[in-house]
Design an enzyme around this catalytic site. Structure first.
Site, PDB file in Angstrom:
ATOM      1  N   LYS A 206       0.848  -1.184   0.000  1.00  0.00           N
ATOM      2  CA  LYS A 206       0.000   0.000   0.000  1.00  0.00           C
ATOM      3  C   LYS A 206       0.885   1.235   0.000  1.00  0.00           C
ATOM      4  CE  LYS A 206      -3.567   2.496   2.489  1.00  0.00           C
ATOM      5  NZ  LYS A 206      -4.614   2.452   3.504  1.00  0.00           N
ATOM      6  N   LYS A 229       1.203  10.126   5.544  1.00  0.00           N
ATOM      7  CA  LYS A 229       1.329   8.741   6.003  1.00  0.00           C
ATOM      8  C   LYS A 229       2.604   8.077   5.493  1.00  0.00           C
ATOM      9  CE  LYS A 229      -3.675   8.207   6.624  1.00  0.00           C
ATOM     10  NZ  LYS A 229      -4.851   7.292   6.537  1.00  0.00           N
ATOM     11  N   LYS A 260      -2.264  -1.501  -3.793  1.00  0.00           N
ATOM     12  CA  LYS A 260      -3.112  -0.320  -3.712  1.00  0.00           C
ATOM     13  C   LYS A 260      -2.260   0.940  -3.754  1.00  0.00           C
ATOM     14  CE  LYS A 260      -6.153   1.934  -0.484  1.00  0.00           C
ATOM     15  NZ  LYS A 260      -6.641   1.990   0.862  1.00  0.00           N
ATOM     16  N   TYR A 325     -15.312   1.067  -6.713  1.00  0.00           N
ATOM     17  CA  TYR A 325     -16.572   1.761  -6.468  1.00  0.00           C
ATOM     18  C   TYR A 325     -17.505   1.618  -7.664  1.00  0.00           C
ATOM     19  CZ  TYR A 325     -13.699   3.443  -2.704  1.00  0.00           C
ATOM     20  OH  TYR A 325     -12.871   3.477  -1.613  1.00  0.00           O
TER      21      TYR A 325
END
Ligand code: PBG
Length: 337
Positions: A206, A229, A260, A325
């Site tokens: 990620k 992050k 991801k 989505y």
């Protein structure tokens, strides 16, 4: 494979266009096919009843209260979507420094899980594990006095969060936090509590990505997030490191691994699939959705065609399934042909 002309022949005896001449033949020689069984639908759970709330940066995505969510999940199951991935929109007053709502047995994730279990049996429930939807600072872990993210202390809390969700009845725990050692700790915690059959889909590779912006709007953590992050999520410039991350998560007991974001990282999906030959998931993240949607809403792209082409691209890159989505809309298109 030997692609030299000597092995395969050449023009004019070889004409590649012959196999593209008719729809029946194009279908027959097609190497990859997308089906609803490849799609995982991420959903945002809202507090309250009979409530739907749109996400401005993700037109077409609705956050839903549990009752409405269950109806949407039932529709997904009917279309052959195998699983949903749940994310909570935690009310701001329930957020705190440690994200303690994450282990409240009556939190949104647990309520949604129990309702789906009860009313849509048979669909897979994937539960996110990370503290950011619950923390007042928007980070995936807990902080020390200097604002550094504490690894081992966070892992202990992720285990509490995991067990809370396992008791509620989730099928798959999906740690998206990128702390070191969390997959092994979560596996041990699950096993010690008798949840041997709960699976782990680890967000193994990620990246610290700007493509998550709309997601942070959707769960309401964007406004809270201080800093970035980068001390736990990966540097977008690295791919060897992704293989090490995947190797470690597999060694710690991950059943499936994820890469991801998706579209800018198709090379990573391919390397992971070729190297490990394990179930490999791709996350077509919120920013990727927003880009396509925005262009389609302006009439610049054909949404239906772009959706299928994009999702097929993930399969071609080696993904076994895609969190997207677009899952519901794509499954509807696939059904209608
Ligand atoms: C956080 C989490 C994020 C996403 C899934 N889980 C965002 C982040 O790491 O800040 C992003 C999903 C998306 O953008 O669609 N644990």
């Amino acid at each position: 494979m030997d692609f030299s002309n000597r092995a395969q022949g050449a023009y004019p005896r070889v004409r590649m266009r012959r196999n593209r001449s008719d729809a029946w033949l194009r279908g027959m020689v097609r190497e990859h096919t997308l089906s609803s069984a490849d799609l995982i639908w991420p959903l945002f759970v809202l507090d309250g009843e009979n409530k739907t709330d749109s996400v401005p940066s993700m037109p077409g995505v609705e956050r839903m209260s549990v009752d409405r969510l269950v109806a949407a999940v039932a529709g997904a199951a009917e279309l052959g979507i195998p699983a949903v991935a749940l994310f909570p929109v935690t009310p701001p007053d329930l957020r705190d420094e440690t994200g303690s709502a994450a282990w409240d047995p009556d939190n949104l994730m647990c309520r949604a899980t129990r309702a789906i279990r009860d009313q849509v049996p048979g669909i897979g429930i994937i539960a996110d594990v990370a503290l950011d939807p619950y923390t007042s600072h928007g980070h995936d872990g807990v902080l020390d006095a200097d604002g550094r993210i504490l690894n081992d202390e966070t892992v202990a809390l992720l285990c509490k969060q995991t067990l809370n969700q396992a008791v509620a009845g989730v099928d798959v725990i999906a740690p998206s936090d990128m702390m070191d050692g969390r997959v092994g700790a979560i596996r041990d915690a699950l096993d010690a509590a008798g949840h041997q059959d709960v699976k782990i889909m680890s967000y193994a590779a990620k990246y610290a990505s700007a493509y998550y912006g709309p997601f942070r709007d959707a769960v309401g953590s964007g406004g809270f997030l201080k800093g970035n992050k980068k001390t736990y999520q990966m540097d977008p410039a690295n791919t060897d490191e992704a293989l090490r991350e995947v190797a470690l998560d597999l060694a710690e007991g991950a059943d499936m691994v994820m890469v991801k974001p998706g579209l800018p990282y198709l090379d990573v999906i391919r390397r992971v699939k070729d190297t490990f030959r394990v179930p490999t998931m791709a996350y077509n993240v919120s920013g990727e959705y927003a880009m396509i949607r925005a262009a389609a809403d302006r009439g610049w792209l054909d949404l239906d065609k772009i959706m299928i082409e994009t999702l097929t691209g993930f399969k071609r890159a080696g993904a076994d399934a895609v969190l997207t989505y677009f899952a519901y809309e794509a499954a509807r298109l696939l059904k209608d042909g």
